[in-house]
Design a protein around this motif. Structure first.
Motif, PDB file in Angstrom:
ATOM      1  N   GLU A 209     -14.823  17.843 -97.455  1.00 34.18           N
ATOM      2  CA  GLU A 209     -13.720  16.895 -97.271  1.00 34.18           C
ATOM      3  C   GLU A 209     -13.597  16.481 -95.813  1.00 34.18           C
ATOM      4  O   GLU A 209     -13.916  17.260 -94.904  1.00 34.18           O
ATOM      5  N   PRO A 210     -13.101  15.263 -95.558  1.00 32.03           N
ATOM      6  CA  PRO A 210     -13.001  14.783 -94.172  1.00 32.03           C
ATOM      7  C   PRO A 210     -12.039  15.622 -93.333  1.00 32.03           C
ATOM      8  O   PRO A 210     -11.008  16.096 -93.817  1.00 32.03           O
ATOM      9  N   ILE A 211     -12.392  15.787 -92.070  1.00 27.87           N
ATOM     10  CA  ILE A 211     -11.576  16.490 -91.087  1.00 27.87           C
ATOM     11  C   ILE A 211     -11.150  15.467 -90.044  1.00 27.87           C
ATOM     12  O   ILE A 211     -11.992  14.863 -89.378  1.00 27.87           O
ATOM     13  N   ALA A 212      -9.842  15.251 -89.910  1.00 28.53           N
ATOM     14  CA  ALA A 212      -9.326  14.220 -89.012  1.00 28.53           C
ATOM     15  C   ALA A 212      -9.403  14.680 -87.562  1.00 28.53           C
ATOM     16  O   ALA A 212      -8.894  15.750 -87.215  1.00 28.53           O
ATOM     17  N   VAL A 213     -10.048  13.870 -86.738  1.00 27.73           N
ATOM     18  CA  VAL A 213     -10.159  14.158 -85.312  1.00 27.73           C
ATOM     19  C   VAL A 213      -9.897  12.873 -84.532  1.00 27.73           C
ATOM     20  O   VAL A 213     -10.065  11.772 -85.060  1.00 27.73           O
ATOM     21  N   PRO A 214      -9.463  12.982 -83.269  1.00 30.86           N
ATOM     22  CA  PRO A 214      -9.263  11.778 -82.463  1.00 30.86           C
ATOM     23  C   PRO A 214     -10.600  11.114 -82.133  1.00 30.86           C
ATOM     24  O   PRO A 214     -11.653  11.761 -82.171  1.00 30.86           O
ATOM     25  N   VAL A 215     -10.536   9.847 -81.803  1.00 36.16           N
ATOM     26  CA  VAL A 215     -11.749   9.104 -81.479  1.00 36.16           C
ATOM     27  C   VAL A 215     -12.469   9.742 -80.301  1.00 36.16           C
ATOM     28  O   VAL A 215     -13.689   9.917 -80.301  1.00 36.16           O
ATOM     29  N   VAL A 216     -11.707  10.099 -79.257  1.00 37.58           N
ATOM     30  CA  VAL A 216     -12.244  10.879 -78.144  1.00 37.58           C
ATOM     31  C   VAL A 216     -11.666  12.281 -78.277  1.00 37.58           C
ATOM     32  O   VAL A 216     -10.469  12.487 -78.088  1.00 37.58           O
ATOM     33  N   ASN A 217     -12.524  13.219 -78.636  1.00 37.94           N
ATOM     34  CA  ASN A 217     -12.079  14.569 -78.968  1.00 37.94           C
ATOM     35  C   ASN A 217     -12.548  15.533 -77.874  1.00 37.94           C
ATOM     36  O   ASN A 217     -13.730  15.785 -77.718  1.00 37.94           O
ATOM     37  N   HIS A 218     -11.590  16.051 -77.111  1.00 37.63           N
ATOM     38  CA  HIS A 218     -11.930  16.856 -75.947  1.00 37.63           C
ATOM     39  C   HIS A 218     -12.118  18.328 -76.303  1.00 37.63           C
ATOM     40  O   HIS A 218     -11.450  18.854 -77.195  1.00 37.63           O
ATOM     41  N   LEU A 253     -14.844  25.229 -75.980  1.00 43.69           N
ATOM     42  CA  LEU A 253     -15.426  24.933 -77.285  1.00 43.69           C
ATOM     43  C   LEU A 253     -14.960  23.574 -77.777  1.00 43.69           C
ATOM     44  O   LEU A 253     -13.808  23.175 -77.551  1.00 43.69           O
ATOM     45  N   THR A 254     -15.834  22.889 -78.473  1.00 43.73           N
ATOM     46  CA  THR A 254     -15.474  21.638 -79.132  1.00 43.73           C
ATOM     47  C   THR A 254     -15.142  21.919 -80.595  1.00 43.73           C
ATOM     48  O   THR A 254     -15.500  22.970 -81.144  1.00 43.73           O
ATOM     49  N   THR A 255     -14.473  20.965 -81.223  1.00 43.22           N
ATOM     50  CA  THR A 255     -14.206  21.083 -82.657  1.00 43.22           C
ATOM     51  C   THR A 255     -15.510  21.227 -83.423  1.00 43.22           C
ATOM     52  O   THR A 255     -15.614  22.009 -84.374  1.00 43.22           O
ATOM     53  N   ALA A 256     -16.521  20.473 -83.004  1.00 43.97           N
ATOM     54  CA  ALA A 256     -17.816  20.512 -83.690  1.00 43.97           C
ATOM     55  C   ALA A 256     -18.453  21.891 -83.604  1.00 43.97           C
ATOM     56  O   ALA A 256     -19.048  22.381 -84.577  1.00 43.97           O
ATOM     57  N   GLU A 257     -18.334  22.557 -82.456  1.00 42.28           N
ATOM     58  CA  GLU A 257     -18.918  23.894 -82.309  1.00 42.28           C
ATOM     59  C   GLU A 257     -18.201  24.912 -83.181  1.00 42.28           C
ATOM     60  O   GLU A 257     -18.846  25.782 -83.798  1.00 42.28           O
ATOM     61  N   VAL A 271     -17.572  17.148 -92.199  1.00 42.54           N
ATOM     62  CA  VAL A 271     -17.442  15.687 -92.177  1.00 42.54           C
ATOM     63  C   VAL A 271     -16.238  15.330 -91.316  1.00 42.54           C
ATOM     64  O   VAL A 271     -15.099  15.650 -91.668  1.00 42.54           O
ATOM     65  N   PHE A 272     -16.470  14.681 -90.193  1.00 42.62           N
ATOM     66  CA  PHE A 272     -15.376  14.264 -89.328  1.00 42.62           C
ATOM     67  C   PHE A 272     -14.953  12.837 -89.656  1.00 42.62           C
ATOM     68  O   PHE A 272     -15.797  11.974 -89.921  1.00 42.62           O
ATOM     69  N   ARG A 273     -13.653  12.618 -89.616  1.00 45.47           N
ATOM     70  CA  ARG A 273     -13.097  11.268 -89.780  1.00 45.47           C
ATOM     71  C   ARG A 273     -12.279  10.950 -88.544  1.00 45.47           C
ATOM     72  O   ARG A 273     -11.254  11.576 -88.290  1.00 45.47           O
ATOM     73  N   GLU A 274     -12.727   9.990 -87.763  1.00 44.72           N
ATOM     74  CA  GLU A 274     -12.020   9.635 -86.533  1.00 44.72           C
ATOM     75  C   GLU A 274     -10.780   8.806 -86.855  1.00 44.72           C
ATOM     76  O   GLU A 274     -10.832   7.882 -87.664  1.00 44.72           O
ATOM     77  N   VAL A 275      -9.663   9.184 -86.220  1.00 47.63           N
ATOM     78  CA  VAL A 275      -8.406   8.462 -86.430  1.00 47.63           C
ATOM     79  C   VAL A 275      -7.801   8.111 -85.079  1.00 47.63           C
ATOM     80  O   VAL A 275      -7.858   8.902 -84.135  1.00 47.63           O
ATOM     81  N   GLU A 276      -7.260   6.924 -84.981  1.00 48.47           N
ATOM     82  CA  GLU A 276      -6.621   6.487 -83.738  1.00 48.47           C
ATOM     83  C   GLU A 276      -5.154   6.854 -83.705  1.00 48.47           C
ATOM     84  O   GLU A 276      -4.574   7.040 -82.635  1.00 48.47           O
ATOM     85  N   VAL A 277      -4.535   6.918 -84.877  1.00 50.12           N
ATOM     86  CA  VAL A 277      -3.134   7.322 -84.978  1.00 50.12           C
ATOM     87  C   VAL A 277      -2.994   8.283 -86.155  1.00 50.12           C
ATOM     88  O   VAL A 277      -3.852   8.337 -87.024  1.00 50.12           O
ATOM     89  N   PHE A 285      -8.387  17.573 -79.851  1.00 52.47           N
ATOM     90  CA  PHE A 285      -7.459  17.200 -78.783  1.00 52.47           C
ATOM     91  C   PHE A 285      -7.790  15.825 -78.215  1.00 52.47           C
ATOM     92  O   PHE A 285      -8.916  15.574 -77.799  1.00 52.47           O
ATOM     93  N   SER A 286      -6.776  14.970 -78.173  1.00 49.25           N
ATOM     94  CA  SER A 286      -6.959  13.619 -77.639  1.00 49.25           C
ATOM     95  C   SER A 286      -6.830  13.581 -76.123  1.00 49.25           C
ATOM     96  O   SER A 286      -7.032  12.545 -75.508  1.00 49.25           O
TER      97      SER A 286
END
Length: 323
Positions: A209-218, A253-257, A271-277, A285-286
Motif C-alpha cells: 500500500e502507498p506510504i505518504a511522504v513529502p515531495v522533498v523528504n529529509h 536515516l531516510t524514510t527509504a532506509e 511504495v511511496f506516494r508523494e504529497v504536497e499537502v 519530514f518536509s
C-alpha cells in the motif's frame, strides 16, 4: 553509589534506564501516580506531579543526588518541579526531545545553541492540562519547560501569548539550579515500542500500500532504544554537565532506509506516494532539523552508528520473520 529518583519512566527506554541504574549499584526510587507498580526491589513514591502539595508531602525529609524527570511536558510542571526539588537534589536531568527544534530548517545538523532558551515565551496560562492540547504542542511544551529549568525564559503571564522576549522572568528564576536536558532523537527498537510508527510502515509494506511522504523528504537523526537508556544513565550518574545536550546515534536515516530494513524483515514492497499537502507518514519530514551530537562527544560519550543497530531494531519491533 548515588541516590537517584526517576519521575515516571515505567515503560520503553525509561524502564531500561531504571534497570541500568540499579545494575550499576545505585539506589533507585521511582515517583509516579501509582497506575503501575515498581520493579522488584525499587521503592515507589506515589503522587501526581501536577499536585505541588502532594509532591511536597511525599518527599518530606527526602533528598537525592540526582533526579531524572522522564515525564515533564509543560512549563507548569517544570515550575512545580523546580520549586519542589531546588533544595532536594544536587542535579536535575530532564528528558527533552528533538522536537524543541520545531522551528528549525537547516541544511546542517542542528547544535544545541540553535535554540536560545532566553527567547522562549513561557506561557503557564495555556491549556496544558488538556491532553489534546498538550499532545498538539508537545515540542513547544518541552521548549518552555527547558526555559523554566534554565531560569531564562520570558514570561507571557496567564495565557497572554505575547511574543518571544516579552514579559517578565518566569517563575523558576531565583537561585541557580543544576539542570541538564537530554534532547532525545527519534527512538527505534524494542518489542515494547508503543508508538506504532514502525507498524505503520510494516503493514503497508506487506500489503504494497502507498506510504505518504513529502515531495522533498529529509533524513533525520535517530537513536536505538538501548542506547538512549544508556546515555540517560550516563547523564545522570556519569557526568556533571549542565544545560542541553543532543542525544542521537551517528548516521541520519531516510524514510527509504527505514522502509528497506522493514522490507528485508517482513517481505512485501515499499511504495511511496508523494504529497504536497495533507498528512504524511511518521519518520518522513518536509524540513531538515537533524541534530548535531558534537557536544555529547566532547563531553566523553561515544554513540554508535545507526547502521550497527537498525536491522535489530526493526526485528525487535516488527517481531516477524520474512515469509
Amino acid at each position: 553509589m548515588k541516590d537517584v529518583l526517576v519521575i515516571g519512566g515505567n515503560r520503553y527506554f525509561g524502564k531500561r534506564l531504571i534497570a541500568l541504574l540499579r545494575e550499576s549499584g545505585h539506589r533507585v526510587t521511582i515517583l509516579n501516580r501509582g497506575s503501575s507498580g515498581a520493579p522488584d526491589g525499587i521503592e515507589q513514591l506515589v503522587a501526581d506531579r501536577d499536585d505541588e502539595a502532594a509532591l511536597e508531602s511525599v518527599l518530606a525529609g527526602r533528598s537525592f543526588d540526582v533526579v531524572v524527570d522522564q515525564v515533564c511536558y509543560t512549563p507548569r510542571q517544570a515550575e512545580i518541579a523546580r520549586r519542589v526539588f531546588a533544595a532536594r537534589t544536587r542535579r536535575y536531568v530532564m528528558t527533552s526531545t528533538v522536537e524543541v527544534y520545531a522551528y528549525e530548517d537547516s541544511a546542517s545538523p542542528v547544535a544545541e545553541d540553535a535554540l536560545d532558551l532566553g527567547t522562549v515565551t513561557v506561557d503557564t496560562g495555556a491549556a496544558w492540562e488538556d491532553p489534546e492540547f498538550r499532545e498538539a504542542h508537545y515540542g513547544e511544551g518541552k521548549r518552555q519547560a527547558e526555559a523554566v529549568f534554565a531560569g531564562v525564559g520570558a514570561g507571557a503571564g496567564e495565557g497572554v501569548g505575547v511574543g518571544p522576549g516579552a514579559g517578565g522572568p518566569v517563575d523558576g528564576g531565583g537561585p541557580p539550579f543544576a539542570w541538564a536536558s537530554v534532547r532525545v532523537a527519534h527512538v527505534l527498537g524494542g518489542a515494547d515500542d508503543f508508538t506504532g510508527r514502525i507498524d505503520h510502515y510494516a503493514r503497508r509494506i506487506r500489503a504494497g500500500e502507498p506510504i505518504a511522504v513529502p515531495v522533498v523528504n529529509h533524513p533525520a537523526t535517530y537513536v536505538y532504544v538501548e542506547e538512549i537508556a544508556a546515555f540517560l544513565a550516563w547523564a545522570a550518574v556519569g557526568t556533571d554537565f549542565t544545560g542541553p545536550v543532543n542525544a542521537h546515534s551517528h548516521g541520519p536515516l531516510t524514510t527509504a532506509e527505514i522502509c528497506a530494513a522493514i522490507e528485508r524483515r517482513v517481505g512485501g514492497r515499499t511504495v511511496f506516494r508523494e504529497v504536497e499537502v495533507g498528512e504524511i507518514s511518521p519518520f518522513s519530514f518536509s524540513r531538515s532539523y537533524g541534530m548535531d551530537n558534537s557536544r555529547a562527544t566532547e563531553l566523553g560519550y561515544s554513540f554508535s552508528h545507526s547502521s550497527a543497530w537498525l536491522a535489530d531494531a526493526v526485528a525487535e519491533t516488527v517481531g516477524e520473520v520474512r515469509t
